[in-house]
Design a protein around this motif. Sequence first.
Motif, PDB file in Angstrom:
ATOM      1  N   ARG A  52      33.587  33.481  52.193  1.00 16.06           N
ATOM      2  CA  ARG A  52      34.980  33.494  52.403  1.00 16.06           C
ATOM      3  C   ARG A  52      35.787  33.385  51.195  1.00 16.06           C
ATOM      4  NH1 ARG A  52      37.135  31.082  57.926  1.00 16.06           N
ATOM      5  NH2 ARG A  52      38.714  32.776  57.750  1.00 16.06           N
ATOM      6  N   LEU A  53      35.502  32.368  50.528  1.00 13.54           N
ATOM      7  CA  LEU A  53      36.028  32.149  49.248  1.00 13.54           C
ATOM      8  C   LEU A  53      35.966  33.031  48.332  1.00 13.54           C
ATOM      9  CD1 LEU A  53      35.839  28.321  49.315  1.00 13.54           C
ATOM     10  CD2 LEU A  53      38.033  29.570  49.813  1.00 13.54           C
ATOM     11  N   ALA A  54      34.683  33.473  48.230  1.00  7.96           N
ATOM     12  CA  ALA A  54      34.191  34.561  47.137  1.00  7.96           C
ATOM     13  C   ALA A  54      34.994  36.079  47.419  1.00  7.96           C
ATOM     14  CB  ALA A  54      32.854  34.822  47.126  1.00  7.96           C
ATOM     15  N   ALA A  55      35.192  36.289  48.752  1.00 12.27           N
ATOM     16  CA  ALA A  55      35.664  37.493  49.221  1.00 12.27           C
ATOM     17  C   ALA A  55      37.018  37.602  48.737  1.00 12.27           C
ATOM     18  CB  ALA A  55      35.757  37.890  50.695  1.00 12.27           C
ATOM     19  N   LEU A  56      37.847  36.381  49.182  1.00 12.59           N
ATOM     20  CA  LEU A  56      39.337  36.031  48.685  1.00 12.59           C
ATOM     21  C   LEU A  56      39.455  36.489  47.107  1.00 12.59           C
ATOM     22  CD1 LEU A  56      42.225  35.271  49.381  1.00 12.59           C
ATOM     23  CD2 LEU A  56      41.526  32.974  49.321  1.00 12.59           C
ATOM     24  N   HIS A  57      38.751  35.587  46.348  1.00 11.29           N
ATOM     25  CA  HIS A  57      38.757  35.864  44.991  1.00 11.29           C
ATOM     26  C   HIS A  57      38.327  37.366  44.211  1.00 11.29           C
ATOM     27  CE1 HIS A  57      37.232  35.839  40.732  1.00 11.29           C
ATOM     28  NE2 HIS A  57      38.337  35.071  40.594  1.00 11.29           N
ATOM     29  N   GLY A  58      37.467  37.839  45.018  1.00 16.15           N
ATOM     30  CA  GLY A  58      37.308  39.076  44.722  1.00 16.15           C
ATOM     31  C   GLY A  58      38.407  40.270  44.989  1.00 16.15           C
ATOM     32  N   ALA A  59      38.932  39.954  46.142  1.00 20.50           N
ATOM     33  CA  ALA A  59      40.018  40.789  46.614  1.00 20.50           C
ATOM     34  C   ALA A  59      41.315  40.711  45.460  1.00 20.50           C
ATOM     35  CB  ALA A  59      40.408  40.625  47.974  1.00 20.50           C
ATOM     36  N   THR A  86      43.165  21.569  56.797  1.00 20.67           N
ATOM     37  CA  THR A  86      44.090  21.223  55.642  1.00 20.67           C
ATOM     38  C   THR A  86      43.085  21.534  54.417  1.00 20.67           C
ATOM     39  OG1 THR A  86      45.556  19.836  56.714  1.00 20.67           O
ATOM     40  CG2 THR A  86      45.544  19.547  54.491  1.00 20.67           C
ATOM     41  N   LEU A  87      41.816  20.883  54.585  1.00 20.82           N
ATOM     42  CA  LEU A  87      40.842  21.021  53.421  1.00 20.82           C
ATOM     43  C   LEU A  87      40.368  22.580  53.230  1.00 20.82           C
ATOM     44  CD1 LEU A  87      39.070  19.303  51.383  1.00 20.82           C
ATOM     45  CD2 LEU A  87      37.189  19.445  53.271  1.00 20.82           C
ATOM     46  N   LYS A  88      40.444  23.068  54.072  1.00 22.39           N
ATOM     47  CA  LYS A  88      39.932  24.730  54.026  1.00 22.39           C
ATOM     48  C   LYS A  88      41.154  25.518  53.382  1.00 22.39           C
ATOM     49  CE  LYS A  88      36.409  25.074  57.540  1.00 22.39           C
ATOM     50  NZ  LYS A  88      36.072  25.403  58.790  1.00 22.39           N
ATOM     51  N   LEU A  89      42.235  25.235  53.836  1.00 17.66           N
ATOM     52  CA  LEU A  89      43.724  25.671  53.407  1.00 17.66           C
ATOM     53  C   LEU A  89      43.522  25.488  51.609  1.00 17.66           C
ATOM     54  CD1 LEU A  89      46.104  27.618  53.706  1.00 17.66           C
ATOM     55  CD2 LEU A  89      47.261  25.436  54.477  1.00 17.66           C
ATOM     56  N   GLY A  90      43.531  24.201  51.594  1.00 14.45           N
ATOM     57  CA  GLY A  90      43.420  23.888  50.246  1.00 14.45           C
ATOM     58  C   GLY A  90      42.351  24.476  49.231  1.00 14.45           C
ATOM     59  N   GLN A  91      41.297  24.647  49.828  1.00 15.17           N
ATOM     60  CA  GLN A  91      40.179  25.433  48.972  1.00 15.17           C
ATOM     61  C   GLN A  91      40.553  26.640  48.860  1.00 15.17           C
ATOM     62  OE1 GLN A  91      37.051  24.318  51.762  1.00 15.17           O
ATOM     63  NE2 GLN A  91      36.119  22.866  50.195  1.00 15.17           N
ATOM     64  N   ALA A  92      41.392  27.524  49.921  1.00 19.24           N
ATOM     65  CA  ALA A  92      41.852  29.037  49.554  1.00 19.24           C
ATOM     66  C   ALA A  92      42.864  28.868  48.613  1.00 19.24           C
ATOM     67  CB  ALA A  92      42.102  29.431  51.013  1.00 19.24           C
ATOM     68  N   ARG A  93      43.754  27.919  48.778  1.00 20.62           N
ATOM     69  CA  ARG A  93      44.775  27.700  47.712  1.00 20.62           C
ATOM     70  C   ARG A  93      44.296  27.753  46.478  1.00 20.62           C
ATOM     71  NH1 ARG A  93      48.206  24.377  45.504  1.00 20.62           N
ATOM     72  NH2 ARG A  93      50.396  25.266  45.286  1.00 20.62           N
ATOM     73  N   GLY A  94      43.015  26.795  46.292  1.00 25.15           N
ATOM     74  CA  GLY A  94      42.700  26.905  44.862  1.00 25.15           C
ATOM     75  C   GLY A  94      42.304  28.068  44.649  1.00 25.15           C
ATOM     76  N   VAL A  95      41.432  28.965  45.276  1.00 25.84           N
ATOM     77  CA  VAL A  95      41.132  30.328  44.979  1.00 25.84           C
ATOM     78  C   VAL A  95      42.447  31.073  44.534  1.00 25.84           C
ATOM     79  CG1 VAL A  95      39.891  32.583  45.589  1.00 25.84           C
ATOM     80  CG2 VAL A  95      38.860  30.445  46.166  1.00 25.84           C
ATOM     81  N   VAL A  96      43.516  31.193  45.120  1.00 26.60           N
ATOM     82  CA  VAL A  96      44.598  31.871  44.852  1.00 26.60           C
ATOM     83  C   VAL A  96      45.234  31.434  43.659  1.00 26.60           C
ATOM     84  CG1 VAL A  96      46.799  32.030  45.730  1.00 26.60           C
ATOM     85  CG2 VAL A  96      45.012  32.336  47.267  1.00 26.60           C
TER      86      VAL A  96
END
Length: 172
Positions: A52-59, A86-96
């Motif tokens: 999911r994080l890789a897909a977010l980064h690619g997009a 909160t942890l998952k959101l933080g990881q997504a935020r890191g990718v963003v």
Amino acid sequence: MPDGFPRRLRVLGLDPGLGVTGWGVIEAKANRLRHVADGVVETDAALALPARLAALHGALAGLIATWRPDEAAVEETFVNRNPLSTLKLGQARGVVLLAPALAGIPVAEYQATAVKRAVVGQGHAQKQQVQAMVRILLPGAAPGRADAADALAVAICHAHHRATAARLLRAP
């Protein structure tokens, strides 16, 4: 321009989320704002977190390549009651935060209250007020999702802060 600020500033606003990340692109020139594009990036909840994080980064990398922003602005996230969320959101935020940084684009961060204050004039405005003001400040913008409207609000906030900074630099 002599003060180092571009005449036209293209801003990518981002509202981070693991399931849905809102994005919006605006152009700012002097006091004028113009809507360029907006939308959301959704990740498949059935996938493992790394995918999911890789897909977010690619997009996001694709959006950056398409819209070529000068700067990016990201909304800071609040701490959830659920530590795992909160942890998952933080990881997504890191990718963003990482995607524009890897592209060499400066990234600014704004608290939700600062975004609401810049767009509505009050830091505790309701989501509907923010969405209505986004449509007023960006004629022609009709974000289909609240996440996209929030991302446009972050971009507007950044444009306002940059305009203020530019005026202060020019002041005697």
